[in-house]
Structures are given as C-alpha cells and as structure tokens.
Design an enzyme around this catalytic site. Sequence first.
Site, PDB file in Angstrom:
ATOM      1  N   GLY A 201       0.827  -1.203   0.000  1.00 31.05           N
ATOM      2  CA  GLY A 201       0.000   0.000   0.000  1.00 31.05           C
ATOM      3  C   GLY A 201       0.854   1.242   0.000  1.00 31.05           C
ATOM      4  O   GLY A 201       1.246   1.734  -1.056  1.00 31.05           O
TER       5      GLY A 201
ATOM      6  N   MET B  45       1.130 -12.350  -3.219  1.00 27.72           N
ATOM      7  CA  MET B  45       1.713 -13.267  -2.247  1.00 27.72           C
ATOM      8  C   MET B  45       1.176 -14.677  -2.457  1.00 27.72           C
ATOM      9  O   MET B  45       1.914 -15.655  -2.375  1.00 27.72           O
ATOM     10  CB  MET B  45       1.364 -12.828  -0.825  1.00 27.72           C
ATOM     11  CG  MET B  45       1.713 -11.396  -0.503  1.00 27.72           C
ATOM     12  SD  MET B  45       3.483 -11.093  -0.417  1.00 27.72           S
ATOM     13  CE  MET B  45       3.817 -11.645   1.248  1.00 27.72           C
TER      14      MET B  45
ATOM     15  N   ARG C 142      -3.911 -13.879 -14.003  1.00 26.51           N
ATOM     16  CA  ARG C 142      -3.060 -14.274 -12.873  1.00 26.51           C
ATOM     17  C   ARG C 142      -2.529 -15.682 -13.070  1.00 26.51           C
ATOM     18  O   ARG C 142      -1.391 -15.982 -12.730  1.00 26.51           O
ATOM     19  CB  ARG C 142      -3.858 -14.217 -11.558  1.00 26.51           C
ATOM     20  CG  ARG C 142      -4.429 -12.862 -11.244  1.00 26.51           C
ATOM     21  CD  ARG C 142      -3.341 -11.923 -10.754  1.00 26.51           C
ATOM     22  NE  ARG C 142      -3.914 -10.654 -10.325  1.00 26.51           N
ATOM     23  CZ  ARG C 142      -3.697 -10.089  -9.134  1.00 26.51           C
ATOM     24  NH1 ARG C 142      -2.888 -10.667  -8.264  1.00 26.51           N
ATOM     25  NH2 ARG C 142      -4.241  -8.945  -8.843  1.00 26.51           N
TER      26      ARG C 142
ATOM     27  N   HIS D   1      -9.467 -10.431   3.227  1.00 29.69           N
ATOM     28  CA  HIS D   1      -9.435  -9.352   4.228  1.00 29.69           C
ATOM     29  C   HIS D   1     -10.174  -8.117   3.716  1.00 29.69           C
ATOM     30  O   HIS D   1     -10.556  -7.254   4.491  1.00 29.69           O
ATOM     31  CB  HIS D   1      -7.993  -8.996   4.586  1.00 29.69           C
ATOM     32  CG  HIS D   1      -7.259  -8.299   3.486  1.00 29.69           C
ATOM     33  ND1 HIS D   1      -6.644  -8.972   2.457  1.00 29.69           N
ATOM     34  CD2 HIS D   1      -7.064  -6.987   3.237  1.00 29.69           C
ATOM     35  CE1 HIS D   1      -6.089  -8.101   1.630  1.00 29.69           C
ATOM     36  NE2 HIS D   1      -6.333  -6.899   2.076  1.00 29.69           N
TER      37      HIS D   1
ATOM     38  N   CYS E 283      16.300 -18.045   4.639  1.00 32.26           N
ATOM     39  CA  CYS E 283      15.927 -19.375   5.101  1.00 32.26           C
ATOM     40  C   CYS E 283      15.573 -19.260   6.576  1.00 32.26           C
ATOM     41  O   CYS E 283      15.839 -18.246   7.203  1.00 32.26           O
ATOM     42  CB  CYS E 283      17.035 -20.388   4.878  1.00 32.26           C
ATOM     43  SG  CYS E 283      18.447 -20.174   5.942  1.00 32.26           S
TER      44      CYS E 283
HETATM   45  N1  LIG Z   1       1.335 -15.084   5.719  1.00 29.14           N
HETATM   46  C1  LIG Z   1       0.607 -14.028   5.907  1.00 29.14           C
HETATM   47  O1  LIG Z   1       0.304 -13.606   7.006  1.00 29.14           O
HETATM   48  C2  LIG Z   1       0.185 -13.396   4.685  1.00 29.14           C
HETATM   49  C3  LIG Z   1       1.178 -13.015   3.820  1.00 29.14           C
HETATM   50  C4  LIG Z   1       0.789 -12.442   2.661  1.00 29.14           C
HETATM   51  C5  LIG Z   1      -0.538 -12.280   2.348  1.00 29.14           C
HETATM   52  N2  LIG Z   1      -1.495 -12.638   3.241  1.00 29.14           N
HETATM   53  C6  LIG Z   1      -2.901 -12.444   2.914  1.00 29.14           C
HETATM   54  O2  LIG Z   1      -3.211 -13.292   1.821  1.00 29.14           O
HETATM   55  C7  LIG Z   1      -4.138 -12.642   0.971  1.00 29.14           C
HETATM   56  C8  LIG Z   1      -3.636 -12.609  -0.452  1.00 29.14           C
HETATM   57  O3  LIG Z   1      -2.535 -11.750  -0.634  1.00 29.14           O
HETATM   58  P1  LIG Z   1      -2.050 -11.392  -2.117  1.00 29.14           P
HETATM   59  O4  LIG Z   1      -0.876 -10.470  -1.981  1.00 29.14           O
HETATM   60  O5  LIG Z   1      -1.860 -12.638  -2.890  1.00 29.14           O
HETATM   61  O6  LIG Z   1      -3.313 -10.604  -2.666  1.00 29.14           O
HETATM   62  P2  LIG Z   1      -3.762 -10.385  -4.188  1.00 29.14           P
HETATM   63  O7  LIG Z   1      -4.946  -9.518  -4.106  1.00 29.14           O
HETATM   64  O8  LIG Z   1      -2.576  -9.977  -4.992  1.00 29.14           O
HETATM   65  O9  LIG Z   1      -4.196 -11.854  -4.696  1.00 29.14           O
HETATM   66  C9  LIG Z   1      -5.409 -12.474  -4.350  1.00 29.14           C
HETATM   67  C10 LIG Z   1      -5.863 -13.304  -5.533  1.00 29.14           C
HETATM   68  O10 LIG Z   1      -7.053 -13.971  -5.197  1.00 29.14           O
HETATM   69  C11 LIG Z   1      -7.953 -13.943  -6.324  1.00 29.14           C
HETATM   70  N3  LIG Z   1      -9.311 -14.095  -5.792  1.00 29.14           N
HETATM   71  C12 LIG Z   1     -10.021 -13.214  -5.059  1.00 29.14           C
HETATM   72  N4  LIG Z   1     -11.186 -13.726  -4.691  1.00 29.14           N
HETATM   73  C13 LIG Z   1     -11.259 -14.965  -5.199  1.00 29.14           C
HETATM   74  C14 LIG Z   1     -12.203 -16.000  -5.125  1.00 29.14           C
HETATM   75  N5  LIG Z   1     -13.360 -15.843  -4.440  1.00 29.14           N
HETATM   76  N6  LIG Z   1     -11.933 -17.166  -5.759  1.00 29.14           N
HETATM   77  C15 LIG Z   1     -10.774 -17.338  -6.442  1.00 29.14           C
HETATM   78  N7  LIG Z   1      -9.837 -16.391  -6.539  1.00 29.14           N
HETATM   79  C16 LIG Z   1     -10.068 -15.212  -5.907  1.00 29.14           C
HETATM   80  C17 LIG Z   1      -7.677 -12.615  -6.964  1.00 29.14           C
HETATM   81  O11 LIG Z   1      -8.045 -12.632  -8.341  1.00 29.14           O
HETATM   82  C18 LIG Z   1      -6.151 -12.486  -6.770  1.00 29.14           C
HETATM   83  O12 LIG Z   1      -5.418 -12.985  -7.851  1.00 29.14           O
HETATM   84  C19 LIG Z   1      -4.355 -11.265   1.576  1.00 29.14           C
HETATM   85  O13 LIG Z   1      -5.525 -11.296   2.358  1.00 29.14           O
HETATM   86  C20 LIG Z   1      -3.156 -11.057   2.447  1.00 29.14           C
HETATM   87  O14 LIG Z   1      -3.397 -10.167   3.530  1.00 29.14           O
HETATM   88  C21 LIG Z   1      -1.149 -13.192   4.403  1.00 29.14           C
END
Ligand SMILES: NC(=O)c1ccc[n+]([C@@H]2O[C@H](COP(=O)([O-])OP(=O)(O)OC[C@H]3O[C@@H](n4cnc5c(N)ncnc54)[C@H](O)[C@@H]3O)[C@@H](O)[C@H]2O)c1
Lengths: 557, 557
Positions: free
Chosen positions: A46, A170, A194, A260, A404
């Site tokens: 962000g 991610m 994607r 989220h 790692c």
């Molecule tokens: N380990 C952690 O604590 C951690 C680390 C990173 C990300 N996250 C969380 O993981 C989530 C994903 O992060 P990101 O960076 O990949 O986000 P992003 O928005 O880049 O990717 C999410 C993907 O999910 C797809 N999507 C959304 N809704 C969908 C559905 N109902 N069915 C199928 N596909 C769907 C979207 O098209 C997108 O490609 C976030 O909520 C983030 O906060 C957690």
Amino acid sequence: RVYQGAPTGTDIECEGWRQEAALRMLNNNLDPDVAEKPEALVVYGGTGRAARSWEAYDAILDELRELGDEETLLVQSGKPVGRFPTHERAPRVLIANSNLVGKWDNWERFHELEAEGKIMYGQMTAGSWAYIGTQGIVQGTYETLAELGRQEYEGDLEGRIVVTGGLGGMSGAQPLAVTMNRGVCIVAEVDARRIERRLETDYLMERAESLDEALDAATAAAEAAEPYSVAVETNVADMLETMVERDFVPDVVTDQTSAHDELEGYYPSGYTVDEADELRASDPERYREASLETMERHVDAVLELQERGAVAFEYGNNLRGQVEEHCDHENAFDFPGFVPAYIRPMFCRGRGPFRWAALSGDPADIHRTDEAVTELFPENDSLTRWIELAQEHVSFQGLPSRVCWLGYETENGVTERARFALRINELVAEGEITAPVVVTRDHLDAGSVASPHRETEAMRDGTDAVADWPILNALLNCAAGADIVSVHDGGGVGIGNALHTNNHVVLDGTELAAEKARRVFTTDPGMGVVRHADAGYEDALDEADRSDVAVPMRDRG
Amino acid sequence: RVYQGAPTGTDIECEGWRQEAALRMLNNNLDPDVAEKPEALVVYGGTGRAARSWEAYDAILDELRELGDEETLLVQSGKPVGRFPTHERAPRVLIANSNLVGKWDNWERFHELEAEGKIMYGQMTAGSWAYIGTQGIVQGTYETLAELGRQEYEGDLEGRIVVTGGLGGMSGAQPLAVTMNRGVCIVAEVDARRIERRLETDYLMERAESLDEALDAATAAAEAAEPYSVAVETNVADMLETMVERDFVPDVVTDQTSAHDELEGYYPSGYTVDEADELRASDPERYREASLETMERHVDAVLELQERGAVAFEYGNNLRGQVEEHCDHENAFDFPGFVPAYIRPMFCRGRGPFRWAALSGDPADIHRTDEAVTELFPENDSLTRWIELAQEHVSFQGLPSRVCWLGYETENGVTERARFALRINELVAEGEITAPVVVTRDHLDAGSVASPHRETEAMRDGTDAVADWPILNALLNCAAGADIVSVHDGGGVGIGNALHTNNHVVLDGTELAAEKARRVFTTDPGMGVVRHADAGYEDALDEADRSDVAVPMRDRG
Ligand SMILES: NC(=O)c1ccc[n+]([C@@H]2O[C@H](COP(=O)([O-])OP(=O)(O)OC[C@H]3O[C@@H](n4cnc5c(N)ncnc54)[C@H](O)[C@@H]3O)[C@@H](O)[C@H]2O)c1
Ligand SMILES: NC(=O)c1ccc[n+]([C@@H]2O[C@H](COP(=O)([O-])OP(=O)(O)OC[C@H]3O[C@@H](n4cnc5c(N)ncnc54)[C@H](O)[C@@H]3O)[C@@H](O)[C@H]2O)c1
C-alpha cells in the site's frame, strides 16, 4: 528522478561497511525492480515507504556518507533527526516509524499527521530498509508447509493434495511452495491473467480446462508421489462446494484469496471478473453483500472438508474474521490460523527468517552462501531442498538475496543462526565472498513482534496484545550491537494493530562483526524462546533446556 | 514481610556496583518511608508497582545477585523473563512495563491482563526503580516557578504575589517553592488538616484567619520584598471570586487542587469538607454537578484575573479540560498549561531532572555532591538557591537523594549534565564520596516522553502523540550505555495516554562509568534538543547552534 537501486561492488562511499550497508539497503528498497512505486518512495504494502520525502532521503544519504564508526544516526518516521557520539559496539542507525501513543494510535490520527508531513508509514521492511521484493515471498509459505508436513505427516507433503485459492502477489507463491515440499497443489483463481503469469514464471505447472481434469491429474500425481500443481479458473467457494458434493476430500485445505477486503480483494461467486469489476464500480454495496455471502459458503465448505478429514487452516487473510463479524457465523473460527498451527511451534524454538543480501551485488556471493548453509546443516533436509529449489525458481532482484529459517538450537553454545552468520563472516574475511553481507529479517519472527491479528494470534496465555516483548527485543538488539535497530507500528496489519522490531547485522569479515553476530543471533532468537516459555509453551521450555536459555522464574522452581 | 528498604554501606551482594545499584534502587522503591503500600509492592500513583508479585521480586533479586558484568537481565512488566550475554558497555537491566499494542492500549484490556498476572502498571519511576518519595516533589514546582520568574520578570519572584489552591500530596509543595524563589504565596485549601500538616513541616509559613488578613500580610511582604506564604481555609473558587470583586489582581494565578477528579478530588463550594464528604457518599451525582459548577466559576475567575493583568497558567490538574468538556465552556483553554508556558522552553535546551541517590545511604555523600554542583555552576543562581534551600527543607527518605535541573549546554564539548556526572564520578574515585552514586530522572524530561495531556501538550507542530521519540530515546540510551533502560506506558496519566523512557547511570568512579556518563548525558538531553528543534522551536535551534548538536535536515539547508 531515475533510480538505479543500490550501489554495488567493493568501493564504498561511506566511512565503513556498516554505514555503506545502510545506504545500499535503503537504495535497494527503492530499486525499480524491487519497489512498487519508487518515484513515490513506496516500497510495498500500500503506502509502506523507505523515507518520508525526497528531501529526507537525500539527507539520510548525506548523513550515512559522513557517519563515523562511533556515531549513531537517528531516523524518526523516515526523516533523519539527530546524530550522536556512541561507540563501535553500538548500532550505527536507530529507526522508529509511525509509533503513536495508544489512545491516538489509529489511521485517523496517523493520516492527519501524514498529510502534514510529520510521520510516515514504513510497514516493516520498507521503513527498516530490508525489503527484497519477490525474493522474500515463497520462503514463508515454504516453511509453513514444511512444518505442516512435519507435524501432520512426520515428513513432507509427498503424495498429499493441498487445495487452496488465489494466485496474486503473495498467494501466487502457493503452488511452488507446495511442489517444493514434494506435494500436489490444486488452486482456484478467478482471474485468467493471474494464472497465465504464474505459468510463465514456473511457479505453477499446469492450467486445467475443468475441475474434473484438475482432480484427475492431481490424484494421479499424488498416487505417483510426484510434485505437481494445477490451477482451475473458478471461484474458490464454488470449487470447494463441488468437492464436498463429490466427496473429494483433499489432505489439506487452505486459502489465500484477498478475503481481508470484501470489496477490493475478494471476488463473489456468480460473476466473471469483468462483471464483478463492473458491479464494484456501479453498486459497491451489492458487491459487498455478494462477496460476504460467497465467503460464508467458502467457510462452510472448508469446515465440511475438515469434518471429513482434511487438515484445514486459514492463511492470514482474515477469512474467518470476516465471516464471523459480518455473517454472524458462530463457527467460523473452528479451523485454526496458520500461526498458532504451524508457525508458533517454530517460534518456540527461536526459528524464524534469516534474510541476507550480498552487498557486492554479485549473485556468485549468494551462491557461495547457499553452499555454506547446506554444508553447515547437512542433516536439515527441508533447508537443503529449499536452497536447491530457490536457486532454480527464485530470481534475484536488486541486491541478490536469500532467506531461510534458522533457530536457536546451540552447538558448543553457538546458536544455529549465529553459526551461519559466523561462517558467512569467515567467507568474507577469506575473500571467498567479494564484499560484506548484511543479515536482517521480515515481519514474522519469534521474539520481535506483538500483532494480535497475525503473529501473536491466540497466544496460549492470552498475551497477544502485550507489546513489552518487541520493545525489549529492540533494546536487547541494541545492547547486543546490531548495526541497525528499528521499531515499527502497524506492519502488515495497519496502524495500531502491531508492533515489530527489525535488526541488521553487517558481516564484513572483521572480529567486531563476529562479536556482534554471535551476540545478536543469540539474543534475538533467544527472545523468541523466552517469550514463548513465558507463555507456557512446552516446545519453548524444552528448547530452553536443550540449549541452555535462562528462564528466570522457571529456573528458580 | 518486613521491608528495610535498600541495603546501604560499601559491601555489596552482587558481582558489581551496576547490578548492586539496581538491587538497591528496587529495594529503595519499597522502603516503608518511600513507598505508599510496600506490602502490596505499590510505590506511588494509585497502583504503580516495582515488581509484578513477591515471587517476581524475589526472582529479580536472585538474578541481580548473579548477573555478570557482561550480561543483561530482561524485566517484562515487573517480572524477570530472560538473561543474555551482552558486553560491559551495554545496559545491565532492560525493562518494559505495561506496553500494549495501540488498539488494545487501554485500562480495560490492561485490567483483564493484570487480573491474570500477565502485566503490571509501573507508573514511571515505580516500575523503573527510581522513585525517591517526597524528596522528588518540591523540585519540579521550584523549577517551573524559577522559569516563570526568568520569563515574566527577568529574575525571580521577589516582590511578586502568587495565588493558588491545594495543599495536598503534590500541591503542598507550592508555598515552599514560591518562597524558595523569593516570592509571596497565598494558597486556598478547604481542609484544615492539610494546612496544619504543611505548617508543621515548614512548607508553609502562616495560616490566616480570614482572606483579608492574608491579603494584607501578603501585600506587606511583597512590598518589603520578603519571601512569605499564607494559607486561607476556603474554597479556591470563592477566594478568587472575592479577589475579582475587590479588584485584587495578584501577579500570578494558578491552581493545584485535584480538579482532574470531580468526585474524589475537587471540593465544591458551599460545603464544609465534612458536608461534602457526606454528599459524596449519599448523592455522588449531585456532588459531581456541584463540583463541576464550582470549577466553572473557578475558571471564570482565573480568566478575569488574567484579563486584568495576572499571569495565569494551569498546573497539570486538568481544570481546563474538565470545564471545557463538562460545562461546555468555550474559553477554558484561554490560559495556558504549565508545560507549554514554562517547562518547554527548558526542554528546548535539554534542561530536565538530574536525580541522584547515594548508594552508601550516607547523607554526607549527598552533601558532598551538593557542594560539587554549586562549585561547578557558580553562575547559576537559581541552582545555588535550590541546593541551599533543599538542604534546609527537603528531608531524606530511604537512600539520600537530590534532584536538580540541568541542561545540554556544553563547555569544551561536555554537556552540563555530563560535567556534573563526571565530577561525581571523580569524587567517588577519590573516595570523597564513600560509595557509588546512581543518576536517573522522573517523568518530566526533555526528549524521553510522548504524553499529549501533559509533557507534550500543544507541541508547536502538532506532534503531541508521536511516540517515535521516546522509543528512539530508549534505543539511544541503550546505545550510549546507560546501566538500566526502561520504557513505560501510561506514567502519570494512565494506560494508553503516554510513553516514557527512563535511564540509570551508575557512577562508581571507574573509567567505564565516566565513558558511559559522558555519552548518556550527551545523547539523552541531546534528544530533547533535537526533538524540539524538529518541532520548530527557536530555543532548541539556538541551543543546537550554541552547543553544536547535529540537526540533519536543518544543517543541510
Ligand atoms: N502469511 C501471511 O500472514 C500473509 C502473507 C501475505 C498475504 N497474506 C494475505 O493473503 C491474501 C492474499 O494476498 P495477495 O498479496 O496474494 O493478494 P492479491 O490480491 O494480490 O491476490 C489475491 C488473488 O485472489 C484472487 N481471488 C479473489 N477472490 C477470489 C475468489 N473468491 N476465488 C478465487 N480467486 C479469488 C484474486 O483474483 C487475486 O489474484 C491477503 O488477504 C493477504 O493479507 C497473508
Ligand atoms: N506537575 C504536574 O504535572 C503535576 C504533578 C503533580 C500533581 N499534579 C496534579 O495536581 C493536582 C493535585 O495533586 P495532589 O497530589 O496535591 O492531590 P491531593 O488530592 O493530595 O491534594 C489536593 C488538595 O486540594 C484540596 N482541594 C480540593 N478541592 C479544593 C477546592 N475547590 N478549594 C480548595 N482546596 C481544594 C484538597 O483538600 C487537597 O488537599 C492533581 O490534579 C494532580 O494530578 C500535576
């Protein structure tokens, strides 16, 4: 402005490598290959910035160029505010970002101050000059799944099918992290582009034309004990419901769609991506409702698969929280989060990210460290596999880097993390590595965080929100002589929701570096052990026994 | 348990004086003469504790007795939680008390955790083992009034009449602090017993039978330029209204009745103390209303006296806030708080409390330091006066201690605070002082606090709530080698309302102590200078020029 990223090579602009490392890591954060919007100083997440303004950035560089070996620079929310005489065993740079007194510790007050240029959001690795782009991404997921393998199957994911959602920034690391752990992955993603991108970078092996095709291929691969990953262009809730209907119960079910954010992140079922994007623009309220309705079905399907024997966990996207809060769903939290389930047992042993960058800019330096780490820990199978596969799949960006997970466990009184740091330091001293290496970490570490929505979710003793720990960690890192020590409000989960400490140690081949490394890589993971011992975790108490970590109140008993 | 307070003399239980100093200061906090409820580990300020439980207390002592010269003990909310190898230039003890992640940083969550024994409220000097009882009280008031004299009259309070309210725990210091500054004080107090007590301890000179008598006596004393103080048994609001009626305009009007609490603290007009106490018990709602009504009249009278030429300021009791909030009074904040008015100009120059205790327990050691400080700063008239009068009026409790305010101002590159610390260290080395001396501070210091209701109220640039500063202060104190460094949530103003850092430096006559003292007493007040320079205060920018303090962004301009 045009940014080149970090200076590389063996000539330095600063008085010493400690200062030079800070300068290079700050610039590396803003490398156009690494940062999201370097022109706005935004690194990731962000608005996570590396400096408050370009003026502040220039001033930091000037300060670092002049900083002596017995001086310390103070950076307050991305702006250099002081420079004082200290000593060589002390840090060279101290950073505090976006910290507010509790009652005012929220986005509203933050944004007021930010608008006036008085504060900066640094996330965690942006404001501490430790971001390394996508090089950092696969590793956390790999470790989580490796631990899952150890816990659930006393081994790896060979022959196991992991079902998940999301192939974004991610989440796109998931199929690769599964196959690296020898498993089979079926992933649902609504957005065809994607899927394409992940096929191109080899994070994903195949794309199926239908769910049937995916299930057949996955089942065959699992039976053959072959690593395999396949994406299905579908809404994840629909896919899971179909699995329930057909009684197809995978070994593991999780999800990393952006649940989220029900408006900007998650896609509701019943719409194509384009249709959904239109709905979002025309009628956000209806989008929201549809999105939350899908999430509820999503959670119900996960719970049903869990009921039928799948291992289920939430992967940090707040899917459970959304459904509990907005859908009045009482059982949403009946499956665990990934931290309590798989990360915490590692934290109890001081295991966490050891992230290092070659200041030379030379990939060969990282390859030399790759060799070193596998030589040092030959019995660590998942580490060796990780390093091999990372060499193949993780491409360098900016300063070549590696991550790692290493822990506290001592050998002759020296911790795992310290042993590797000392080995790198030797290689630098011997000239086998061409320039110093800097070691740092990311958000998720054993003893340096208070973040009730993520890293300290559901602590056994209910101390999720106690922030004494990251503060003690910062002070102790400082006492131990880390070269940069930083304290950040709101990393990952937003202002007021977390406190993180970061540290950097520069391995320049000197005895001073060895001394600092030995201390910091004892105290820092050691805080993970004592923090979890204090909360009553058996694993931590066991590690304290095994590795001789003082736990004062217990030791008296 | 029976508590004796701190061990004294020159024999030590610990491996070195740094550890011994921690042990003695912790015990001194719990000296029955110093602490409010030592049996409950409560030192002062409601529930400000020195240790989480007696078990934790015992464990801390054991740890301190065994702690090596290259080890650091970690104390988390009054409980020892770890001990790690560091080095001799690092702190021996690191403390973090009652810190919570922002969103959870409130009394409610705190009390839940406290009830389970998971956290402790340490106020500021209780949890950092630095409380010294009433020895610490007069000094802050003295300094505030001394600064008022300098600012308003280019001198002291000679011939000036100061009118105020309250003769309680802290407020009782007012008449003495006024006469120490050579002024005349008229104080209103509703409770005759409080007046008696202050007469007995010589904090107050006389008690008048009527307001007329007090006005006459005060006017005569002011004309004769004689220090004088007199109490009137009356409600302060009534007294000020009478002054308005008679057009008696004092030079200064302030107040330290407990207006922050309209039920338990402040007395409404129209009732005797006994009547009011009955009303409080029988009808708290009516008490509250009457009390707030009196406060509104109180504020109106202050504003009217200000209008007619009196210097008016609020003395940290939230009188203005109460009236603004509960009485819908738009002009309540038309007179300033004491911090922006009189304390901040000192903070800009790094001036703040330098509080020292003789670990020998021998009052002669403090007298030797008294001589030393007046010898060192002969031109500092208000300091010399303070020391002389403190010897006469401030009686020792527990370890003999003294406080004075010193600043950054350098001579040959050494700050005022460092010069005095180095001098004490020499006296210890020479044996002129019989045992080491430890130096610490209280809440109110230049660069170590974020507390929007008190120390950082109304910062010029609106950064009242920015907590990066106390965190940087703690890290820098640690880097500089203070022997104890501590970070506290909620000191003085309650959980979630403030962040304070404290530090201790042990002057044991060694070169190591000199090195630490030189550094800490440069970096610590120096942070006061840079914090205020960053906020745009001219005095701070001027001090930075005069004393050569780096202000990175300005220095580039
Ligand atoms: N380990 C952690 O604590 C951690 C680390 C990173 C990300 N996250 C969380 O993981 C989530 C994903 O992060 P990101 O960076 O990949 O986000 P992003 O928005 O880049 O990717 C999410 C993907 O999910 C797809 N999507 C959304 N809704 C969908 C559905 N109902 N069915 C199928 N596909 C769907 C979207 O098209 C997108 O490609 C976030 O909520 C983030 O906060 C957690
Ligand atoms: N410098 C600071 O920031 C600072 C330091 C200490 C105390 N304070 C504030 O000062 C106030 C006083 O502290 P304290 O420890 O002396 O409290 P206290 O309750 O011990 O004393 C207050 C005294 O005021 C008297 N009183 C109350 N209402 C009165 C009225 N209307 N007229 C006349 N007398 C009245 C009481 O009888 C009592 O003796 C508190 O609000 C405290 O928070 C501020």
